[in-house]
Design an enzyme around this catalytic site. Sequence first.
Site, PDB file in Angstrom:
ATOM      1  NE  ARG A  45      -3.826  -2.118   2.476  1.00 40.58           N
ATOM      2  CZ  ARG A  45      -4.940  -2.267   1.773  1.00 40.58           C
ATOM      3  NH1 ARG A  45      -5.274  -1.357   0.883  1.00 40.58           N
ATOM      4  NH2 ARG A  45      -5.714  -3.321   1.950  1.00 40.58           N
ATOM      5  CB  ILE A  50     -13.146  -7.790  -2.193  1.00 40.83           C
ATOM      6  CG1 ILE A  50     -12.809  -6.984  -0.938  1.00 40.83           C
ATOM      7  CG2 ILE A  50     -12.038  -8.749  -2.567  1.00 40.83           C
ATOM      8  CD1 ILE A  50     -12.703  -7.822   0.325  1.00 40.83           C
ATOM      9  CG  ASP A  51     -14.056  -2.753  -0.501  1.00 40.75           C
ATOM     10  OD1 ASP A  51     -14.537  -3.612   0.250  1.00 40.75           O
ATOM     11  OD2 ASP A  51     -13.004  -2.139  -0.258  1.00 40.75           O
TER      12      ASP A  51
END
Length: 361
Positions: free
Chosen positions: A76, A137-138
């Site tokens: 990230r 996945i959101d």
Amino acid sequence: MKRIGILTSGGDCQGLNSTIRAVAKTLYQNCGNDGVQIIGIIDGYRGLIYNETRMMKPDDFSGILTRGGTILGTSRQPFKLMRVIDENSVDKVAEMKKNYKKLELDCLVVLGGNGTQKTANLLREEGLNVVSLPKTIDNDLWGTDKTFGFQSAVDIATNVIDCIHTTATSHGRVFIVEVMGHKVGWLTLYAGIAGGADVILIPEIPYDINSVINTIKKRTESGKKFSILAVAEGAISKELAAMPKKKRKAAMAEIAYPSISYKIAKEIQDATGQETRVTVPGHFQRGGSPDAYDRVLSTRFGIAAAELIINGDYGKMVALVNNKVVAVPLEEIAGKLKSVPADHEIVAAARKMGICFGDEK
């Protein structure tokens, strides 16, 4: 010879390797093994900043259709820090541009979610040739009806709810299944409906705990001894939602529970006297093999991305719109969040089935 860099950024999910495979195989098929060179960039944008790469070969893309995670690794790199000079005096944007040129890339292929797409657009603005693919996945990326990884996560969360049903009915308990989703509730909404949840709580529809409690009491009075709640990790009460942002953040920080689901469980048990348990599948939801739907979607996306590269059509994100794979300009989608509208047709349909969203009178 085309030289193509490829990276995966942000959280991992199902379908990353399937997509990488489709990009590579399509390029090799159309350009020939000697007509394209693919450079794998290690651990996302971090690898581009520090020039950590490896030359890929056609064999590297074999046998990965069903593999979870990412063969390139990921990390990230928050978008808000991209233009901030770090403690090592590294100018991240300048280093990425320098390494792009040092690697003699014709295009950078980026797989990622919201923050990743914002950085991809930033690099486009800096003059780099970029093609991106929607991973999360959101399912919260603007400009695409579906992201790869979403359906696989829905399947896993649904299976958890299915399994919870048997123990809930056996013991006559209330069970809360906490589903991933800090800002949006697509995953919770789909899994909740597919798993037959009685209550679905998502960030976009602030809940009143009394509405939830009344729903459970009505079920008990009608002879149903158990209840299932699908609760997004970012679910929020009406009281908190009404607060100014700073005050709300401070109030949430003071909540003395591991997550909102445990607070809701305590409130339900205190009000009903019914034993209430919480199950948190967590990162299981984004792990393991992609399901059949995501394998097909990832393949379609990867092929489309390769075609953009072959045609020199850069600055685009591959997307699914009305079941057709299209390319949308990065500047039109970067930084935009696709939330669940409170009046969405799926929400309306669930309400007609008697599913409680916590905002009912």
